[in-house]
Design an enzyme around this catalytic site. Structure first.
Site, PDB file in Angstrom:
ATOM      1  N   HIS A   1     -21.577  34.976 -73.934  1.00 47.61           N
ATOM      2  CA  HIS A   1     -21.266  34.669 -74.934  1.00 47.61           C
ATOM      3  C   HIS A   1     -19.683  35.063 -75.375  1.00 47.61           C
ATOM      4  O   HIS A   1     -19.057  35.979 -74.871  1.00 47.61           O
ATOM      5  CB  HIS A   1     -22.127  35.558 -76.160  1.00 47.61           C
TER       6      HIS A   1
ATOM      7  N   CYS B   1     -13.098   6.814 -54.604  1.00 47.10           N
ATOM      8  CA  CYS B   1     -13.439   7.760 -55.710  1.00 47.10           C
ATOM      9  C   CYS B   1     -12.151   8.383 -55.336  1.00 47.10           C
ATOM     10  O   CYS B   1     -11.363   8.893 -56.691  1.00 47.10           O
ATOM     11  CB  CYS B   1     -14.494   8.545 -55.097  1.00 47.10           C
TER      12      CYS B   1
ATOM     13  N   LYS C   1      -9.665  10.103 -63.875  1.00 43.45           N
ATOM     14  CA  LYS C   1      -9.879  11.679 -64.579  1.00 43.45           C
ATOM     15  C   LYS C   1      -8.563  12.217 -64.807  1.00 43.45           C
ATOM     16  O   LYS C   1      -8.253  13.009 -65.907  1.00 43.45           O
ATOM     17  CB  LYS C   1     -10.830  12.572 -64.021  1.00 43.45           C
TER      18      LYS C   1
ATOM     19  N   GLU D   1     -11.958   4.393 -40.516  1.00 44.15           N
ATOM     20  CA  GLU D   1     -11.318   4.182 -42.158  1.00 44.15           C
ATOM     21  C   GLU D   1     -10.455   3.207 -42.077  1.00 44.15           C
ATOM     22  O   GLU D   1      -9.486   3.171 -41.156  1.00 44.15           O
ATOM     23  CB  GLU D   1     -10.622   5.404 -42.693  1.00 44.15           C
ATOM     24  N   LYS D   2     -10.423   1.994 -42.675  1.00 43.94           N
ATOM     25  CA  LYS D   2      -9.556   0.933 -42.321  1.00 43.94           C
ATOM     26  C   LYS D   2      -8.347   1.068 -43.535  1.00 43.94           C
ATOM     27  O   LYS D   2      -7.393   0.577 -43.441  1.00 43.94           O
ATOM     28  CB  LYS D   2     -10.306  -0.479 -42.810  1.00 43.94           C
TER      29      LYS D   2
ATOM     30  N   THR E   1     -14.018  -4.781 -65.728  1.00 46.25           N
ATOM     31  CA  THR E   1     -14.867  -3.896 -64.914  1.00 46.25           C
ATOM     32  C   THR E   1     -16.141  -4.040 -65.507  1.00 46.25           C
ATOM     33  O   THR E   1     -16.968  -3.302 -66.213  1.00 46.25           O
ATOM     34  CB  THR E   1     -14.378  -2.438 -65.815  1.00 46.25           C
TER      35      THR E   1
ATOM     36  N   GLU F   1     -17.802  -6.529 -74.539  1.00 47.95           N
ATOM     37  CA  GLU F   1     -19.318  -6.278 -73.878  1.00 47.95           C
ATOM     38  C   GLU F   1     -20.143  -7.193 -74.027  1.00 47.95           C
ATOM     39  O   GLU F   1     -20.380  -7.601 -75.074  1.00 47.95           O
ATOM     40  CB  GLU F   1     -19.585  -4.802 -74.304  1.00 47.95           C
TER      41      GLU F   1
END
Length: 468
Positions: free
Chosen positions: A447, A47, A56, A39-40, A272, A207
């Site tokens: 329910h 993520c 999120k 891993e650099k 993006t 867009e």
């Protein structure tokens, strides 16, 4: 730079520690392999550090802020609501991201995976160098799994800087911008546009396609665009972004719509428009691994490249750039190296947009099913008919099941609404297991719960609806 004279022998080496890489390393170790992971930058990859998870967190913060501003429908009224965005960012970075990345590093160590900090570069199909600023060490390996992920695309006229930012910069803003322009209305652009709109920014989305979220069906997208309108988010479809010019206190963005050139002033412009695979600085050409014209690595159903001991997974391979796709492929590749007879099967691969409302899909749409020669029916049940959705005051949306007309086999689904990302899981399991509508309809659902909508939709597919 100090270079190691002798190659250190490795059994399996994994390049990249994102949701593909770290899962591959752990599963390979569980299969009895001696594993090292390179891993650099940061454990957890894009993520966990600057993508899925922190976005999120901001989306969640935006929802809480909106709830605090106006929950009068529940009889709850708050005064003097204040957003401390510095505290929001501190929580996101130190409580959410740091907790997960430390957890992943702990899992790697627990499974006896050696962590090599540095940048990997292949010498040939059996050796590579791991380089840091001060040293380089050569390693030989029996098998390699390449999981180096992707990076944001920089477009002409929008050179990244202080005010022209990518999604990583968008997640690290020091303040909520008064005005934000988002170039690209796909998953990432729409999610972050929604997050900042909820946090109080005036947002404009540019867009290029005729609609934002072009991979989702129109009735799903309409729910999102209607929600954006309520928050005064401006959406310019069929828009060609031409140039961004940074000023002392902001940025001026020029774009073209239907031949008319327009300019908008903002505090930031976030680009993006997509991501490119990180395959161009690995030395893969030295191994003979084949790639397509986009730099994506060609793989078989086990993630194996044309070089039999080198595998590739995640964003650097063809298909959707999804974290859970990478994790799934990681397990397949690691198990294939161990000799298990496994193969990739994407028929129940879900995709989710964490917009307002959430959108989630799995399997085939009705149109896709018909293209494959299937005779299907579409059954759609509204969340407005669900007691739990009513009690949450979140009735916009629906569940739609795609089933074959002859036997009622479930082949696809689309969910729009609150907790769509959770509701889709049951349906994915049903598709993976080859279930029919009756299997879902006869499963007792708690329910009141949102999951009952899936049961109601299955009953609708059978022609025996109770609540429709």
């Amino acid at each position: 730079m100090v270079v190691g004279d002798f190659a250190i022998e490795l059994d399996t080496v994994v390049i990249g520690s994102g949701p593909g890489g770290y899962v591959a390393a752990i599963r390979a170790a569980q299969m009895g392999q001696k594993v090292a992971i390179v891993e650099k930058e940061y454990i957890g990859g894009v993520c966990l550090n600057v993508g899925c998870i922190p976005s999120k967190a901001l989306i969640s913060a935006g929802h809480h802020y909106q709830d605090a501003l106006d929950s009068s429908v529940f009889g709850v009224t708050a005064e003097n609501v204040v957003l401390d965005f510095a505290k929001t960012q501190e929580w996101k970075n130190n409580k959410v991201v740091a907790t997960l990345t430390k957890g992943v590093e702990g899992l790697l160590k627990k499974n006896k995976v050696e962590i090599l900090r540095g940048e990997a570069y292949f010498n040939d199909e059996h050796t590579l160098r791991v380089m840091t600023e001060v040293a380089a060490q050569t390693y030989s390996f029996k098998n390699a799994i390449v999981a180096t992920g992707s990076r944001p695309i920089e477009i002409k006229g929008f050179k990244f800087g202080k005010r022209v930012i990518d999604s990583t910069g968008g997640l690290a803003l020091p303040e909520v911008p008064k005005k934000l322009v988002v170039v690209g209305g796909g998953y990432i652009g729409s999610e972050l546009a929604g997050a900042y709109a909820n946090l109080g920014a005036e947002v404009t989305i540019l867009e290029f396609a005729p609609s934002i979220l072009p991979t989702f069906e129109k009735d799903m997208v309409k729910l999102v665009t209607d929600n954006f309108k309520k928050k005064n988010v401006t959406i310019e479809n069929n828009a060609m972004a031409k140039e961004a010019v940074e000023t002392e206190n902001g940025v001026s963005v020029t774009y073209e719509v239907k031949g008319e050139e327009k300019t908008i002033e903002a505090d930031y412009v976030m680009v993006t428009v997509g991501r490119r695979p990180n395959t161009d600085e690995l030395g893969l050409e030295s191994t003979g691994v084949e790639m397509n014209e986009r730099g994506l690595v060609k793989v078989d159903a086990q993630g194996r490249t044309n070089v039999k001991n080198i595998y590739a997974i995640g964003d650097i391979t063809p298909g959707a750039a999804l974290a859970h796709k990478a994790s799934y492929e990681a397990k397949i590749a690691a198990e294939a190296i161990s000799g298990k007879k496994v193969a990739i099967d994407y028929r129940a691969m879900p995709a989710v947009a964490f917009t307002d409302p959430e959108l989630a899909v799995v399997g085939l749409t009705a149109a896709e099913a018909k293209e494959k020669g299937l005779d299907v029916k579409s059954s759609k049940f509204p969340l407005a008919g669900n007691g739990r959705a009513l009690s949450l005051n979140a009735t916009e949306g629906f569940v739609r099941l795609i089933t074959t007309k002859d036997e009622g086999v479930l082949v696809g689904a689309q969910v729009a609404g609150v907790s769509a990302s959770d509701i889709i899981a049951e349906i994915g399991l049903a598709i993976e297991s080859g279930m029919v509508a009756e299997d879902i309809a006869s499963t007792i659902h708690a329910h009141p719960s949102l999951a009952e909508v899936t049961m109601d939709t299955a009953e609708l597919a059978l022609g025996l609806p109770i609540h429709a």
